[in-house]
Design an enzyme around this catalytic site. Structure first.
Site, mmCIF file in Angstrom:
data_model
loop_
_atom_site.group_PDB
_atom_site.id
_atom_site.type_symbol
_atom_site.label_atom_id
_atom_site.label_comp_id
_atom_site.label_asym_id
_atom_site.label_seq_id
_atom_site.Cartn_x
_atom_site.Cartn_y
_atom_site.Cartn_z
ATOM 1 N N HIS A 189 0.843 -1.194 0.000
ATOM 2 C CA HIS A 189 0.000 0.000 0.000
ATOM 3 C C HIS A 189 0.874 1.238 0.000
ATOM 4 C CE1 HIS A 189 0.637 0.857 4.304
ATOM 5 N NE2 HIS A 189 0.347 -0.402 4.561
ATOM 6 N N CYS A 211 3.317 -4.518 6.828
ATOM 7 C CA CYS A 211 2.946 -4.246 5.438
ATOM 8 C C CYS A 211 4.136 -3.640 4.692
ATOM 9 C CB CYS A 211 1.772 -3.272 5.380
ATOM 10 S SG CYS A 211 0.193 -4.008 5.854
#
Length: 161
Positions: free
Chosen positions: A114, A137
Site C-alpha cells: 500500500h 505491510c
C-alpha cells in the site's frame, strides 16, 4: 548547465550504473531460484535493500520491469518471509483510525502492499521509505502502489526474502 553536468558526470553515471547492476542482479537471482507464477508477473521483495522488484515473463525467463523503494516491517512486527500470492485489492483503508493508505494489494492475510500514510486532509502523515518501521505491510510511494493495484493480477506470486 553543461558545466554542472561535467562536474557531476561521474556521480550521475555511477548512480545509473548501480541501478542497472541491481536490476541485473535481481533478475539473475529470481531466474536462478526457479520461481513461477500463475500470471505473467512475479514480485520479489528484497528486505535487505528495501526494494519491491516486479518482473514479467515466466519461470526462468523473468525480465526486470520495475524496482521500487519500500518500507518494511519493524523488528517487533516484521514483514513475513516466504512465498505468497496476491489477493484482494482496495482503494484505501484506515479512515476509521484517522489516516488513509491508498491502493492496497493483499499478499498474505492482513499484510498488504500500500501507499505511504496520509492524513485525512490529504497531507502526508508518514512518507518515509527505505526503512523498517511498518507493522509488517510494505509501504510504497502512492504512484507505485497504484501501479501494482492497476497492473498486478490476483494470484501473482510474491516472494519475500
Amino acid at each position: 548547465m553543461k558545466f554542472l553536468k561535467k562536474l557531476f558526470k561521474n556521480k550521475f553515471d555511477n548512480t545509473r550504473q548501480n541501478k542497472t547492476d541491481y536490476n541485473t542482479n535481481a533478475k539473475n537471482y529470481v531466474n536462478s531460484k526457479n520461481f513461477s507464477s500463475k500470471t505473467k508477473y512475479l514480485i520479489w521483495v528484497d528486505l535487505k535493500n528495501f526494494k519491491v522488484n516486479i518482473f514479467s515473463g515466466s519461470k526462468n525467463n523473468w525480465k526486470s520491469l520495475k524496482s521500487y523503494l519500500c518500507t518494511i516491517g519493524k523488528i517487533s512486527t516484521p514483514t513475513p518471509k516466504g512465498k505468497f500470492t496476491t489477493g484482494i485489492k482496495g482503494l484505501y483503508f484506515g479512515v476509521n483510525k484517522g489516516y488513509k493508505c491508498w491502493y492496497y494489494t493483499q499478499f498474505k492475510g492482513n499484510y498488504l502492499f500500500h501507499s505511504i500514510i496520509y492524513n485525512l486532509d490529504g497531507s502526508v502523515r508518514d512518507g518515509r521509505l527505505g526503512m523498517a518501521l511498518s507493522d509488517g505491510c510494505i509501504r510504497l510511494a502512492k504512484i507505485n502502489a497504484k501501479w501494482i493495484w492497476d497492473n498486478i493480477p490476483r494470484d501473482t506470486t510474491v516472494v519475500i526474502s
